[in-house]
Motif scaffolding. Sequence first.
Motif, PDB file in Angstrom:
ATOM      1  N   SER A 152       0.853  -1.186   0.000  1.00  0.00           N
ATOM      2  CA  SER A 152       0.000   0.000   0.000  1.00  0.00           C
ATOM      3  C   SER A 152       0.886   1.233   0.000  1.00  0.00           C
ATOM      4  N   LYS A 153       0.335   2.331  -0.479  1.00  0.00           N
ATOM      5  CA  LYS A 153       1.126   3.550  -0.598  1.00  0.00           C
ATOM      6  C   LYS A 153       0.563   4.635   0.292  1.00  0.00           C
ATOM      7  N   GLY A 154       1.474   5.410   0.882  1.00  0.00           N
ATOM      8  CA  GLY A 154       1.059   6.514   1.731  1.00  0.00           C
ATOM      9  C   GLY A 154       0.505   6.031   3.051  1.00  0.00           C
ATOM     10  N   CYS A 155      -0.338   6.828   3.621  1.00  0.00           N
ATOM     11  CA  CYS A 155      -0.981   6.525   4.902  1.00  0.00           C
ATOM     12  C   CYS A 155      -2.478   6.397   4.643  1.00  0.00           C
ATOM     13  N   PHE A 156      -3.096   5.354   5.132  1.00  0.00           N
ATOM     14  CA  PHE A 156      -4.517   5.135   4.901  1.00  0.00           C
ATOM     15  C   PHE A 156      -5.345   6.327   5.389  1.00  0.00           C
TER      16      PHE A 156
ATOM     17  N   ILE B 149      -4.379   9.497   5.746  1.00  0.00           N
ATOM     18  CA  ILE B 149      -4.139  10.645   4.869  1.00  0.00           C
ATOM     19  C   ILE B 149      -4.846  10.426   3.538  1.00  0.00           C
ATOM     20  N   ASN B 150      -4.745   9.214   2.990  1.00  0.00           N
ATOM     21  CA  ASN B 150      -5.455   8.913   1.744  1.00  0.00           C
ATOM     22  C   ASN B 150      -6.950   9.136   1.914  1.00  0.00           C
ATOM     23  N   SER B 151      -7.480   8.749   3.048  1.00  0.00           N
ATOM     24  CA  SER B 151      -8.917   8.910   3.301  1.00  0.00           C
ATOM     25  C   SER B 151      -9.311  10.382   3.376  1.00  0.00           C
ATOM     26  N   MET B 152      -8.387  11.217   3.828  1.00  0.00           N
ATOM     27  CA  MET B 152      -8.685  12.642   3.934  1.00  0.00           C
ATOM     28  C   MET B 152      -8.944  13.277   2.571  1.00  0.00           C
ATOM     29  N   ARG B 153      -8.446  12.658   1.516  1.00  0.00           N
ATOM     30  CA  ARG B 153      -8.710  13.189   0.173  1.00  0.00           C
ATOM     31  C   ARG B 153     -10.199  13.089  -0.172  1.00  0.00           C
ATOM     32  N   GLU B 154     -10.917  12.216   0.511  1.00  0.00           N
ATOM     33  CA  GLU B 154     -12.356  12.037   0.283  1.00  0.00           C
ATOM     34  C   GLU B 154     -13.180  12.629   1.423  1.00  0.00           C
ATOM     35  N   PHE B 155     -12.584  13.508   2.184  1.00  0.00           N
ATOM     36  CA  PHE B 155     -13.219  13.993   3.410  1.00  0.00           C
ATOM     37  C   PHE B 155     -14.667  14.429   3.204  1.00  0.00           C
TER      38      PHE B 155
ATOM     39  N   GLY C 253       2.132  15.555   3.314  1.00  0.00           N
ATOM     40  CA  GLY C 253       2.704  15.699   1.976  1.00  0.00           C
ATOM     41  C   GLY C 253       3.532  14.502   1.561  1.00  0.00           C
ATOM     42  N   ILE C 254       4.357  14.010   2.453  1.00  0.00           N
ATOM     43  CA  ILE C 254       5.179  12.825   2.156  1.00  0.00           C
ATOM     44  C   ILE C 254       4.276  11.631   1.836  1.00  0.00           C
ATOM     45  N   CYS C 255       3.202  11.479   2.592  1.00  0.00           N
ATOM     46  CA  CYS C 255       2.276  10.359   2.362  1.00  0.00           C
ATOM     47  C   CYS C 255       1.583  10.480   1.009  1.00  0.00           C
ATOM     48  N   VAL C 256       1.159  11.673   0.649  1.00  0.00           N
ATOM     49  CA  VAL C 256       0.518  11.881  -0.654  1.00  0.00           C
ATOM     50  C   VAL C 256       1.528  11.590  -1.768  1.00  0.00           C
TER      51      VAL C 256
ATOM     52  N   GLN D 150       3.836   9.503  -1.822  1.00  0.00           N
ATOM     53  CA  GLN D 150       4.022   8.057  -1.978  1.00  0.00           C
ATOM     54  C   GLN D 150       3.023   7.485  -2.987  1.00  0.00           C
ATOM     55  N   ASN D 151       1.857   8.090  -3.087  1.00  0.00           N
ATOM     56  CA  ASN D 151       0.863   7.664  -4.076  1.00  0.00           C
ATOM     57  C   ASN D 151       1.262   8.075  -5.483  1.00  0.00           C
ATOM     58  N   LEU D 152       2.184   9.011  -5.597  1.00  0.00           N
ATOM     59  CA  LEU D 152       2.652   9.489  -6.899  1.00  0.00           C
ATOM     60  C   LEU D 152       3.917   8.756  -7.328  1.00  0.00           C
ATOM     61  N   GLU D 153       4.179   7.632  -6.682  1.00  0.00           N
ATOM     62  CA  GLU D 153       5.361   6.811  -6.978  1.00  0.00           C
ATOM     63  C   GLU D 153       6.660   7.524  -6.633  1.00  0.00           C
ATOM     64  N   GLU D 154       6.604   8.379  -5.632  1.00  0.00           N
ATOM     65  CA  GLU D 154       7.807   9.051  -5.140  1.00  0.00           C
ATOM     66  C   GLU D 154       8.787   7.976  -4.660  1.00  0.00           C
ATOM     67  N   PRO D 155      10.014   7.986  -5.160  1.00  0.00           N
ATOM     68  CA  PRO D 155      10.985   6.981  -4.693  1.00  0.00           C
ATOM     69  C   PRO D 155      11.211   7.112  -3.184  1.00  0.00           C
ATOM     70  N   LYS D 156      11.253   5.978  -2.516  1.00  0.00           N
ATOM     71  CA  LYS D 156      11.435   5.980  -1.067  1.00  0.00           C
ATOM     72  C   LYS D 156      12.731   6.685  -0.675  1.00  0.00           C
ATOM     73  N   ALA D 157      13.781   6.503  -1.462  1.00  0.00           N
ATOM     74  CA  ALA D 157      15.062   7.147  -1.144  1.00  0.00           C
ATOM     75  C   ALA D 157      14.913   8.667  -1.138  1.00  0.00           C
ATOM     76  N   ARG D 158      14.137   9.210  -2.055  1.00  0.00           N
ATOM     77  CA  ARG D 158      13.933  10.658  -2.098  1.00  0.00           C
ATOM     78  C   ARG D 158      13.134  11.112  -0.884  1.00  0.00           C
ATOM     79  N   ALA D 159      12.132  10.339  -0.521  1.00  0.00           N
ATOM     80  CA  ALA D 159      11.330  10.679   0.667  1.00  0.00           C
ATOM     81  C   ALA D 159      12.192  10.631   1.930  1.00  0.00           C
ATOM     82  N   LEU D 160      13.060   9.638   2.036  1.00  0.00           N
ATOM     83  CA  LEU D 160      13.961   9.538   3.189  1.00  0.00           C
ATOM     84  C   LEU D 160      14.909  10.742   3.245  1.00  0.00           C
ATOM     85  N   ARG D 161      15.388  11.180   2.085  1.00  0.00           N
ATOM     86  CA  ARG D 161      16.258  12.352   2.036  1.00  0.00           C
ATOM     87  C   ARG D 161      15.508  13.590   2.522  1.00  0.00           C
ATOM     88  N   LYS D 162      14.253  13.723   2.121  1.00  0.00           N
ATOM     89  CA  LYS D 162      13.447  14.861   2.568  1.00  0.00           C
ATOM     90  C   LYS D 162      13.268  14.841   4.087  1.00  0.00           C
ATOM     91  N   ILE D 163      13.039  13.656   4.622  1.00  0.00           N
ATOM     92  CA  ILE D 163      12.889  13.525   6.079  1.00  0.00           C
ATOM     93  C   ILE D 163      14.208  13.894   6.755  1.00  0.00           C
TER      94      ILE D 163
END
Length: 189
Positions: A101-105, A107-113, A161-164, A166-179
């Motif tokens: 699964s991608k992102g956070c469930f 956070i993903n659910s918040m898109r349908e708030f 933002g990081i979770c969203v 992840q749904n855009l196929e953001e590479p995990k390494a790039r996300a880790l660098r951002k963190i």
Amino acid sequence: MEPRRMGRPRKFTREDVLARALPVFWERGFADAAVHELEKATGVNKSGLYSEFPSKEALFLACLRHYYEVRNGAAILAAEPLGWANIEAFLKAGLTCPGGSKGCFAINSMREFAILPAEARQIVAENAGRLKGLLEFNVRAAGTKADPAAVAELISTFFSGICVEQNLEEPKARALRKIDDLMALLRAD
């Protein structure tokens, strides 16, 4: 007196259904998750699902609660000693999702708030508030010069933002660098 007839015994557990239905809601969202997809994923037919969960909405709510119980970010943020290490662990844990699964469930659910059941909106909002409070406790413990509530709010927004991404196929390494970059900024204060 006639003996009482018993229904067929259930061949599933509630926890198993939740664990198997959650990825469907996670990937498809509340609105787009079809009952036939939930049947296929859980291995339980519609009448069996509805015997345990009166509606798709009830199954979604149960999955949301189950997610918060299983993916307890609050436990990471409550670990002693409080501080930047907890926040970093929380952010990095958000990149590791079960079953691909991608992102956070949540956070993903918040898109349908706007279309989520009111109870789901309440569950998400309460848990988001709880996490922000725990983030603030950790920021305070770290001894930042900035307003801890404001920093906690920024971290919460960063996490979303990081979770969203992840749904855009953001590479995990790039996300880790951002963190890592964010944590370096926070620790430099």
